[in-house]
Design an enzyme around this catalytic site. Sequence first.
Site, PDB file in Angstrom:
ATOM      1  N   MET A  61       0.838  -1.196   0.000  1.00 57.14           N
ATOM      2  CA  MET A  61       0.000   0.000   0.000  1.00 57.14           C
ATOM      3  C   MET A  61       0.875   1.248   0.000  1.00 57.14           C
ATOM      4  O   MET A  61       1.748   1.401   0.850  1.00 57.14           O
ATOM      5  CB  MET A  61      -0.934   0.009   1.216  1.00 57.14           C
ATOM      6  CG  MET A  61      -2.024  -1.046   1.180  1.00 57.14           C
ATOM      7  SD  MET A  61      -3.034  -1.054   2.678  1.00 57.14           S
ATOM      8  CE  MET A  61      -1.903  -1.882   3.830  1.00 57.14           C
ATOM      9  N   GLN A  77       7.656  -4.540  -4.650  1.00 58.20           N
ATOM     10  CA  GLN A  77       6.684  -4.457  -5.740  1.00 58.20           C
ATOM     11  C   GLN A  77       7.017  -3.300  -6.683  1.00 58.20           C
ATOM     12  O   GLN A  77       7.243  -2.175  -6.252  1.00 58.20           O
ATOM     13  CB  GLN A  77       5.263  -4.278  -5.211  1.00 58.20           C
ATOM     14  CG  GLN A  77       4.231  -4.468  -6.331  1.00 58.20           C
ATOM     15  CD  GLN A  77       2.817  -4.159  -5.917  1.00 58.20           C
ATOM     16  OE1 GLN A  77       2.472  -3.014  -5.657  1.00 58.20           O
ATOM     17  NE2 GLN A  77       1.976  -5.192  -5.862  1.00 58.20           N
ATOM     18  N   CYS A  87      -2.941  -1.608  -9.546  1.00 57.14           N
ATOM     19  CA  CYS A  87      -3.225  -0.270  -9.021  1.00 57.14           C
ATOM     20  C   CYS A  87      -4.226   0.447  -9.921  1.00 57.14           C
ATOM     21  O   CYS A  87      -3.990   0.607 -11.122  1.00 57.14           O
ATOM     22  CB  CYS A  87      -1.946   0.548  -8.910  1.00 57.14           C
ATOM     23  SG  CYS A  87      -2.249   2.215  -8.267  1.00 57.14           S
ATOM     24  N   LYS A 121       0.545  -9.246  -8.967  1.00 55.98           N
ATOM     25  CA  LYS A 121      -0.715  -8.883  -8.301  1.00 55.98           C
ATOM     26  C   LYS A 121      -1.571  -8.125  -9.308  1.00 55.98           C
ATOM     27  O   LYS A 121      -1.114  -7.173  -9.938  1.00 55.98           O
ATOM     28  CB  LYS A 121      -0.458  -8.012  -7.068  1.00 55.98           C
ATOM     29  CG  LYS A 121      -1.732  -7.736  -6.256  1.00 55.98           C
ATOM     30  CD  LYS A 121      -1.388  -7.046  -4.921  1.00 55.98           C
ATOM     31  CE  LYS A 121      -2.598  -6.994  -4.006  1.00 55.98           C
ATOM     32  NZ  LYS A 121      -3.600  -6.005  -4.426  1.00 55.98           N
ATOM     33  N   ASP A 136     -11.373  -6.835   0.988  1.00 57.34           N
ATOM     34  CA  ASP A 136     -12.404  -6.840   2.034  1.00 57.34           C
ATOM     35  C   ASP A 136     -12.185  -7.908   3.106  1.00 57.34           C
ATOM     36  O   ASP A 136     -13.156  -8.396   3.697  1.00 57.34           O
ATOM     37  CB  ASP A 136     -13.798  -7.025   1.419  1.00 57.34           C
ATOM     38  CG  ASP A 136     -14.227  -5.832   0.574  1.00 57.34           C
ATOM     39  OD1 ASP A 136     -13.564  -4.786   0.654  1.00 57.34           O
ATOM     40  OD2 ASP A 136     -15.221  -5.961  -0.164  1.00 57.34           O
ATOM     41  N   GLY A 185      -5.152  -5.780   3.467  1.00 59.75           N
ATOM     42  CA  GLY A 185      -4.702  -4.448   3.096  1.00 59.75           C
ATOM     43  C   GLY A 185      -5.198  -3.377   4.038  1.00 59.75           C
ATOM     44  O   GLY A 185      -4.682  -3.194   5.131  1.00 59.75           O
ATOM     45  N   ARG A 186      -6.256  -2.666   3.609  1.00 62.56           N
ATOM     46  CA  ARG A 186      -6.708  -1.490   4.349  1.00 62.56           C
ATOM     47  C   ARG A 186      -7.109  -1.792   5.793  1.00 62.56           C
ATOM     48  O   ARG A 186      -7.017  -0.919   6.654  1.00 62.56           O
ATOM     49  CB  ARG A 186      -7.881  -0.839   3.599  1.00 62.56           C
ATOM     50  CG  ARG A 186      -7.451  -0.133   2.305  1.00 62.56           C
ATOM     51  CD  ARG A 186      -8.644   0.377   1.526  1.00 62.56           C
ATOM     52  NE  ARG A 186      -9.454  -0.708   0.988  1.00 62.56           N
ATOM     53  CZ  ARG A 186     -10.681  -0.536   0.489  1.00 62.56           C
ATOM     54  NH1 ARG A 186     -11.234   0.657   0.493  1.00 62.56           N
ATOM     55  NH2 ARG A 186     -11.337  -1.568  -0.014  1.00 62.56           N
TER      56      ARG A 186
END
Length: 355
Positions: free
Chosen positions: A41, A94, A124, A163, A228, A250-251
Amino acid sequence: MNRRDDDSFRRFFINFAKSKKIPMQIAHLNFPDNPLFLAPMEDVTNPNFRMLCKRYGADMVYTEFISADALIRSVSRTEQKLTINEGERPVAIQLYGKDPVAMAEAAQIAESAHPDIIDINFGCPVKKVAGKGAGAGLLRDVPRMLAITKAVKDAVKTPVTVKTRLGWDDSSKIIVDLAERLQDEGIAALSIHGRTRAQMYKGDADWTLIGEVKNNPRMHIPIIGNGDVTTPERAKECFDKYGVDAVMVGRASIGQPWIFKEMKHYLQTGTLMEPMTFQEKMEIIKEQVLRSVEWLDERRGVLHIRRHLAATPVFKGISHFKETRIAMLRAATVAELFAIFDQIEKLIGDNQAPI
């Protein structure tokens, strides 16, 4: 062996592997059952945050995504992103870009930092990347995507992974076929975010196609699912329902690196972990602040940490907190920020029940 026999063999092998619980591998790297990865991220996964996530159970971490063009031009802030601490391994660097030659050269530069994996970003969705034909923009130019993959794979000895997303939009969800073609280029694993580029980060991630890729008998590389995964229960469901080899978080990790510990506990025991106390979480947040300042400098470090402070669930449920939150997100120095933390801790009290 014809295709039908080949498919039958792969299906048998997949089922056998599941029954025998063969450890998941990416090239030479071995992982425990149900591994959890920290997603790459931008402005989040710097070495200090990666180390915290590793401490709390992340099995592999990824750098922020790195521009191939900037790396070739020796942009100092980009080169800084190549920094790897031994304690965070295994770690993937990455890269993103749209030119095969530039990506190959950047991969060789990245390899000099000795990552365990070089990962290519084909996912992305932001305009400044995808709109210029890199990242998820390459979902509209699969031949170029494959050419980049081949160029990077041929340029380095380090294992190469990819990815990406389901496709560009709802009318072009190409991931099932694309996964096979990427595998044919020799990648060691594939991570799939369960959204299209058009979705950006909106709507629900669709894991059905991730599961279809994983259960495709012609696929033999590890498949990592992303999108999610915000709770321990959801992490377990993704492993159980879709059969992925690893789950990428992730988030949900922003502002709470301890989420990996919570997920690990649930995956291993089937029960939720005893909640950490408010004070325990505050100590981790304070450490994040200090690590951020150490990594950057006081001004930029405090500015950087605001994203974590805004996202953390630690302050959720505190009554009349709006003005304090505003002050916290406007703080410009460590002293100012820690003074606000002291006020919050005094408000909550030493005997506050876990939040």
